[in-house]
Design an enzyme around this catalytic site. Structure first.
Site, PDB file in Angstrom:
ATOM      1  CG  ASN A 163      -1.563   1.123   1.492  1.00 46.88           C
ATOM      2  OD1 ASN A 163      -1.901   2.065   0.633  1.00 46.88           O
ATOM      3  ND2 ASN A 163      -2.332   1.263   2.775  1.00 46.88           N
ATOM      4  CE  LYS A 196      -0.054   3.262   4.950  1.00 51.61           C
ATOM      5  NZ  LYS A 196       0.141   3.431   6.050  1.00 51.61           N
ATOM      6  CG  HIS A 253      -5.544   2.038   5.786  1.00 51.97           C
ATOM      7  ND1 HIS A 253      -5.077   2.809   6.455  1.00 51.97           N
ATOM      8  CD2 HIS A 253      -4.817   1.148   5.453  1.00 51.97           C
ATOM      9  CE1 HIS A 253      -3.778   2.853   6.826  1.00 51.97           C
ATOM     10  NE2 HIS A 253      -3.474   1.395   6.138  1.00 51.97           N
ATOM     11  CD  GLU A 257      -2.676   5.683   7.013  1.00 51.88           C
ATOM     12  OE1 GLU A 257      -2.573   5.526   5.722  1.00 51.88           O
ATOM     13  OE2 GLU A 257      -1.614   5.121   7.564  1.00 51.88           O
ATOM     14  CD  GLU A 293      -3.215  -2.578   7.815  1.00 49.38           C
ATOM     15  OE1 GLU A 293      -2.175  -2.710   7.229  1.00 49.38           O
ATOM     16  OE2 GLU A 293      -3.804  -1.267   7.512  1.00 49.38           O
ATOM     17  N   GLY A 314       3.068   2.402  10.861  1.00 42.76           N
ATOM     18  CA  GLY A 314       3.807   3.494  10.622  1.00 42.76           C
ATOM     19  C   GLY A 314       4.713   3.858  11.798  1.00 42.76           C
ATOM     20  CB  SER A 324       5.616  -1.627  11.859  1.00 44.00           C
ATOM     21  OG  SER A 324       5.504  -0.173  12.179  1.00 44.00           O
TER      22      SER A 324
HETATM   23  P1  PGA Z   1       3.325   0.356   7.486  1.00 43.87           P
HETATM   24  O1  PGA Z   1       1.647   0.696   7.041  1.00 43.87           O
HETATM   25  O2  PGA Z   1       3.582  -0.963   6.785  1.00 43.87           O
HETATM   26  O3  PGA Z   1       3.873   1.590   6.918  1.00 43.87           O
HETATM   27  O4  PGA Z   1       2.990   0.311   9.292  1.00 43.87           O
HETATM   28  C1  PGA Z   1       1.002  -0.541   6.895  1.00 43.87           C
HETATM   29  C2  PGA Z   1      -0.539  -0.119   6.613  1.00 43.87           C
HETATM   30  O5  PGA Z   1      -1.124   0.910   6.663  1.00 43.87           O
HETATM   31  O6  PGA Z   1      -1.235  -0.612   5.744  1.00 43.87           O
END
Ligand code: PGA
Length: 261
Positions: free
Chosen positions: A13, A15, A99, A101, A171, A177, A217
């Site tokens: 992803n 983003k 997601h 976010e 997640e 992140g 992560s």
């Molecule tokens: P990240 O993001 O691997 O940067 O923690 C994962 C995600 O949001 O799908």
């Protein structure tokens, strides 16, 4: 399409990252390595602006394409939105829904997730539905409760046949992140709960065939131990998917773990 979790499923992803030339370069590097990675399902999830160029860079490739979001209506006066038929048109096979976010910054709820799941399936776009608890919820011991509500409300009104087309990505929000990862055991407990819940509500076959991804992560150093867990079928990778080397390494580690379980 029949889903199978016989291979690890690794999705990147991106983003809100990558210009079109950067996206094309990254996907070209991935494609060059893809002949060594046939034992995994690989999906790249670029920003909307790069979808078409990414698709054109991958003719005949086994790497598939997904989108990060869409709106549930087919077309019309919805300024700024993109529909499922448009994503199909741009070459997408998958779409990420709910997601954290999107839930945090754009007001998405279990109800909008449910509408999007229905709309994506109606257009044969496979949903990758994200769920997960916040740090506070984890600290208060409410993880399972949160996951259960997100699944129940997100799946409202769906038939067994539809449920079997949904990929679930667990997640934990506190791991996205942040560099913090759920331990393989912590992640496995939640994955097992999800699989058992699917089996209980929609039958054993739905439970055992479900593709349940971990995200938060994920990096080369932890993908082997996460993927080695029985109920972890793949990863939704953010930051570490922006670089071909680390993404390829994650896929290789996942293949190795899958062979050994
Ligand atoms: P990240 O993001 O691997 O940067 O923690 C994962 C995600 O949001 O799908």
């Amino acid at each position: 399409m029949i889903m199978s979790n016989k291979k690890p499923f690794i999705a990147g992803n991106w983003k809100m990252s990558k210009t079109i030339p950067e996206a094309v370069e990254l996907v070209r590097e991935l494609n060059e390595a893809s002949s060594e990675l046939t034992e995994a399902e690989i999906v790249v999830i670029p920003p909307f602006t790069a979808l078409n160029d990414v698709k054109n860079t991958l003719p005949g490739s086994s790497i598939q394409i997904g989108a990060q979001n869409f709106f549930w209506e087919e077309k019309g006066a919805y300024t700024g939105e993109i529909s499922a038929p448009m994503l199909k048109d741009a070459g997408c096979a998958y779409v990420v829904i709910g997601h954290s976010e999107r839930r945090q910054y754009f007001g998405e709820t279990n109800e909008t997730v449910n509408k999007k799941i229905k709309a994506s399936l109606a257009h044969e776009l496979l949903p990758i539905m994200c769920i997960g608890e916040s740090f506070e919820e984890k600290e208060k011991g409410k993880t399972i409760n949160k996951i259960e509500t997100q699944i129940t409300e997100g799946f409202e009104g769906l038939e067994k046949k539809e449920i079997s087309q949904i990929i679930i990505a667990y997640e934990p929000i506190w791991a996205i992140g942040t560099g913090l990862t759920a331990t393989p055991n912590q992640a496995e407990d939640v994955h097992r709960f999800i699989r058992n819940k699917l089996a209980e509500n929609y039958g054993n076959e739905t439970g055992s065939c479900a593709i349940i991804l971990y995200g938060g992560s994920v990096k080369p150093a932890n993908s082997y131990s996460l993927l080695k867990e029985e109920d972890i079928n793949g990863a939704l990778v953010g930051g570490a998917s922006l670089n071909s080397e680390s993404f390829i390494e994650i896929i290789k580690e996942a293949i190795k773990a899958y062979k050994e379980k």
